[in-house]
Design an enzyme around this catalytic site. Structure first.
Site: not given
Lengths: 430, 306
Positions: A158, A185, A66, A311, A68-69, A315, A238, A100
C-alpha cells in the site's frame, strides 16, 4: 485477574448475533462474560465497576484495516503510541498498520521489532501488514512463509501499487497457499503520474494535474481478473471511483473472492469542496466527483463495499502547507471516522445502525481472520465502543495524533465516541 | 474608481465581479488617453519572477515607471530565494525596505493564494502555473473592447494548448462574466471536454470552431508538449490546428486575431495570418502597458483606502 465491569442499559448492537436491543454487558478478566437484560441487579457484586451506557450505543470495538503509523522512520508525524491514542479516541480497538515505513516492513526482523514496540507502546491492538515485494519496489516477492511465522497479519505494498501483473499473480497464488490476505492499492501509475487531485473540471479550474478515475478502475479490473484466475482473496483498498464499485459488484455476483473498503473522506467529500490549494484535502486516491461519492454510498449500502477504513496517513504541517501540488498525499482519520460515518451514513439514512457496525467492526475483523473480536459474543475480548449518536461536536486541532492534516477540522459532526474499552480496560473516556 | 474595485491584490479574474473587470478596462482606457504623471510617486514595485519572462515583465516595468513608481528588479537566480529563503520571507523583507507592490510570476498554480494575505503590500499575479494570468486577459479584453464596444453576443475561439494555459483560463473567466461566449479548440489531450463544466464550449474540429466566430485567440504551443506525448509532432499539430488565413476566413468578415506571444510562426499560426489585416498582436502588446498601469493604480487605491 478477574476484574469485573458492568456496562449497563446501553443499546447493544452486535450484527454477528443479530442483536440490537438494550442490554447489560458483564466483563470479567478482559473478556465478555455475559450479555443480557437485567444483569445489573444480579451481578453488581462488591468490587464491580459499573459504566452507565444509558442512551448510548454499545458496539464491538472498531477494526480499522488501513492505517499508517509512521514508525519507524517518521516518528515526528506519528508513532505507535500516538497513533493508538488517536485510535482509542475514535473508538477503534484494532488497527492494521501498513508496511510503507522507513525501512519498509518486509522482513521477519522488522516485524519482530514492530511487534515488540507495539507490546510496550500501544494503547490498542496493532497488527502489522508486511510488504508484498522487497522494499515495495514491485520487483521481487518477500518471503511469505517467514513473514507469516513472524506474525504478519496481511500483505500489502500500500502506498505503491503492484504495477507488475505477473508479480501480483505469483503473489496471490502464494498468499493463498500461506493463508494470507493481500490488500492492493489500485492505481495505474502511467495514468496518474504527477497528479495531485482528481482529473476533472476542478483540476482544470485550479490549473492542477489530475488523475482520472480510470487510473484506479483499470487496476481494479486487473485485480479482479487475477483474483478469478488464482482463486486467491484480494482486498481492494480505498475505492474512490463509481466504475470501481460497479466492477467489484459485478465480480462479487460471479463469486470472485474480492472484497473492498472505502474511506470516510471519499464518501463524505468531493473535489468541488476543496478550498483553494489546501494540502489538507490532498490524498491518494483523490476526492472525486459527486457521482463517485454517491456510488460509494450505494456500494456501502448494498454490501459491495465490505469495510470502512480510514487510510489514516499523518503528515507534518510543514509539508502539508506547501500547497495542493507539492504537499504529500494523505489525511488523518482515526479520531473522526466514526463521527463522520454517523453524520453521513446514519443520520442521512444511508446505512442502518447494524450495517454501520458491520462495516466498521464485524466485516474488517472477519477479513483479517480475527475471531475474538468484531462481536460482543461471550468469550470475545472485551473491546467495546460507546457512542452518543446525537452528540454534536466540531473536530479541531490539536489531536491526539501527532499530525493535524484533516479536511474535517472545523466541520460540524453529529455522533461522538464517549468511551472506548480495550480488553476490558478504559482507554478513552470523554 | 476605487468604489468598484476595493481590492489590495489581483490574483485572478475568476473571483472578480463584472463591475470590477469593467472598472479595470475603463481605467486602462482612460490611462491610454492621458496618464497622470506621478500618480504612484513614492511607491516601489518589486518583481518576483521564478520563471523567465520578457514581455510581461517589461510591460509591467514600463507601466510602473509611467506612473512614477520606483522599480526594483529581482530574479530568483542569485537571490536569497536561491539560498533557500522562502518567497514569503523575501517578500516581508522587501516590504520592510519599502516595497508597495509585488508583481509575481510563479511556476506553480495557486502559489500566490497564501502569500497575498500575509503581506500588507499589493500582490499582482503575473502568471501562476497553469492557473491565471489576469493582466494578459485584461489586455486581451481591452483590445477587443476597443473594436467591439461591448462583449454581449460575441463569440471568441481560444485555440491551442488550453490545458496548460493560464491565459485561456483568465480569458474564459472574464469573458463569461462580460457576456461573451467562449469556444476552446484543440486536440482532446490539450482541450479536455471537462472544460465544458467551467462554461466553455469545447470543439475539437478547428473549422467548425471558427465558423462565424468574432475573434480567435491563438495560444503558443510549447515544444515540450511533444516530448510529453500530448501531440505527436509539431507538423501533425499544425496540419490539424494551425490558424491559416484560409481558416481565419471561416470567421465573420470583420473577425479579429489575437496571440499572447511569443509566436511560433508556422506552428500554431501561419506568418500570413499573424501579420495579416485581422491581426491585433501588436495592439495587444501596446495595450498591455495601460492595462497594467490600471491594475497597479487600482490595487494601490484598494490597499490605501481599505
Amino acid at each position: 485477574m478477574s476484574e469485573r465491569i458492568l456496562v449497563t442499559d446501553g443499546l447493544v448492537i452486535d450484527p454477528a448475533r443479530r442483536l440490537e436491543a438494550v442490554r447489560d454487558i458483564l466483563i470479567v478478566g478482559g473478556k465478555i462474560k455475559e450479555v443480557s437484560a437485567g444483569l445489573s441487579r444480579k451481578k453488581a457484586v462488591l468490587g464491580t465497576t459499573t459504566i452507565d451506557a444509558k442512551g448510548l450505543w454499545v458496539v464491538p470495538g472498531l477494526v480499522d484495516a488501513h492505517v499508517h503509523l509512521r514508525e519507524p522512520g517518521r516518528e515526528g508525524d506519528e508513532t505507535i503510541a500516538t497513533g493508538t491514542m488517536a485510535a482509542a479516541r475514535g473508538g477503534i480497538t484494532t488497527v492494521l498498520a501498513m508496511a510503507n515505513t522507513d525501512p519498509v516492513t518486509d522482513s521477519p526482523s522488522q516485524l519482530a521489532f514492530l511487534r515488540a514496540k507495539a507490546a510496550s507502546d500501544a494503547l490498542v491492538d496493532v497488527l502489522f501488514a508486511a510488504a508484498v515485494s522487497v522494499g515495495q519496489q514491485g520487483e521481487k516477492l518477500t518471503e511469505f512463509a517467514k513473514l507469516r511465522a513472524a506474525g504478519a497479519a496481511a500483505l500489502s505494498d500500500d502506498g505503491r501499487p503492484v504495477m507488475n501483473a505477473g508479480l501480483l499473480r505469483r503473489a496471490l497464488e502464494y498468499a493463498k497457499d500461506m493463508g494470507l490476505l493481500i490488500i492492493d492499492h489500485c492505481e495505474d501509475l502511467t495514468l496518474s503520474a504527477g497528479a495531485c487531485m482528481h482529473d476533472g473540471s476542478e483540476a482544470l479550474r485550479k490549473g492542477l494535474k489530475g488523475a482520472p478515475w480510470a487510473a484506479e478502475t483499470v487496476q481494479v479490473a486487473r485485480d479482479i481478473a487475477l483474483c478469478e484466475l488464482t482463486g486467491a482473496r484480494v482486498h481492494l483498498a480505498h475505492l474512490s471511483a463509481a466504475a470501481s464499485v460497479a466492477a467489484v459488484r459485478e465480480a462479487k455476483k460471479r463469486g470472485v473472492p474480492v472484497t473492498a473498503e472505502a474511506c470516510p473522506h471519499h464518501f463524505a467529500l468531493c473535489d468541488d469542496m476543496i478550498p483553494g490549494y489546501d494540502g489538507d484535502w490532498k490524498m491518494n486516491p483523490p476526492l472525486r466527483r459527486k457521482s463517485d461519492r454517491e456510488a460509494l454510498l450505494e456500494g456501502l449500502a448494498d454490501g459491495t463495499i465490505d469495510a470502512i477504513s480510514t487510510d489514516h496517513a499523518p503528515h507534518g504541517c510543514g509539508p502539508k502547507s506547501a500547497g495542493m501540488d507539492l504537499a504529500p498525499f494523505g489525511v488523518i482519520g482515526l479520531e473522526t471516522s466514526f463521527a463522520v460515518v454517523l453524520t453521513e451514513l446514519f443520520h442521512k439514512k444511508v446505512l442502518s445502525r447494524r450495517q454501520i457496525v458491520e462495516r466498521m467492526s464485524t466485516a474488517p475483523a472477519a477479513l483479517l481472520g480475527l475471531k475474538d473480536r468484531g462481536t460482543l459474543a461471550p468469550g470475545s475480548r472485551a473491546d467495546l465502543t460507546l457512542v452518543d449518536p446525537g452528540a454534536v461536536w466540531t473536530p479541531q486541532a490539536p489531536y491526539l495524533s501527532s499530525s493535524r492534516n484533516t479536511p474535517f477540522s472545523g466541520r460540524r459532526l453529529k455522533g461522538r465516541v464517549v468511551k472506548t474499552l480495550f480488553a476490558g480496560r478504559v482507554v478513552h473516556a470523554l | 474608481m476605487t468604489k468598484k474595485w476595493g481590492l489590495k491584490d489581483l490574483l485572478g479574474l475568476e473571483r472578480l465581479s463584472p463591475a470590477q473587470i469593467e472598472a479595470t478596462l475603463d481605467q486602462a482606457a482612460s490611462f491610454k488617453k492621458s496618464a497622470p504623471k506621478g500618480l504612484l510617486a513614492g511607491r516601489a514595485v518589486a518583481f518576483l519572477f521564478t520563471e523567465a519572462s520578457t514581455r510581461t515583465r517589461s510591460s509591467f516595468e514600463m507601466a510602473a515607471k509611467r506612473l512614477g513608481a520606483e522599480v526594483l528588479s529581482f530574479s530568483a537566480a542569485g537571490s536569497s530565494l536561491a539560498k533557500g529563503e522562502t518567497l514569503l520571507d523575501t517578500m516581508l523583507n522587501l516590504q520592510a525596505v519599502g516595497v508597495t507592490h509585488f508583481v509575481v510570476r510563479h511556476e506553480r498554480s495557486g502559489a500566490l493564494e497564501a502569500l497575498a494575505p500575509a503581506v500588507k503590500a499589493s500582490v499582482i499575479n503575473a502568471g501562476d502555473g497553469w492557473h491565471e494570468h489576469p493582466t494578459q486577459a485584461l489586455l486581451d479584453l481591452m483590445t477587443l473592447r476597443e473594436r467591439w464596444g461591448s462583449f454581449k453576443g460575441r463569440r471568441l475561439v481560444i485555440l491551442g494548448d488550453i490545458r496548460h494555459s493560464r491565459v485561456a483560463r483568465s480569458n474564459l473567466f472574464a469573458l463569461k462574466k462580460l457576456g461573451a461566449k467562449v469556444t476552446f479548440c484543440g486536440p482532446t489531450a490539450l482541450v479536455p471536454d471537462a472544460f465544458k463544466e467551467l462554461g466553455a464550449t469545447v470543439e475539437h474540429d478547428l473549422e467548425k470552431a471558427l465558423k462565424d466566430a468574432d475573434a480567435v485567440n491563438v495560444l503558443r504551443l510549447q515544444l515540450e508538449r511533444m516530448e510529453q506525448g500530448f501531440v505527436s509532432s509539431l507538423s501533425d499539430y499544425a496540419l490539424a490546428y494551425q490558424l491559416t488565413t484560409e481558416r481565419a476566413d471561416l470567421m465573420k468578415p470583420e473577425a479579429l486575431i489575437l496571440h499572447p506571444g511569443p509566436v511560433n510562426r508556422g506552428v500554431e499560426i501561419s506568418s500570413e495570418a499573424a501579420d495579416g489585416p485581422r491581426s491585433l498582436i501588436l495592439d495587444q502588446v501596446a495595450n498591455g502597458v495601460f492595462a497594467r498601469m490600471a491594475v497597479l493604480a487600482l490595487c494601490d487605491a484598494g490597499r490605501t483606502h481599505v
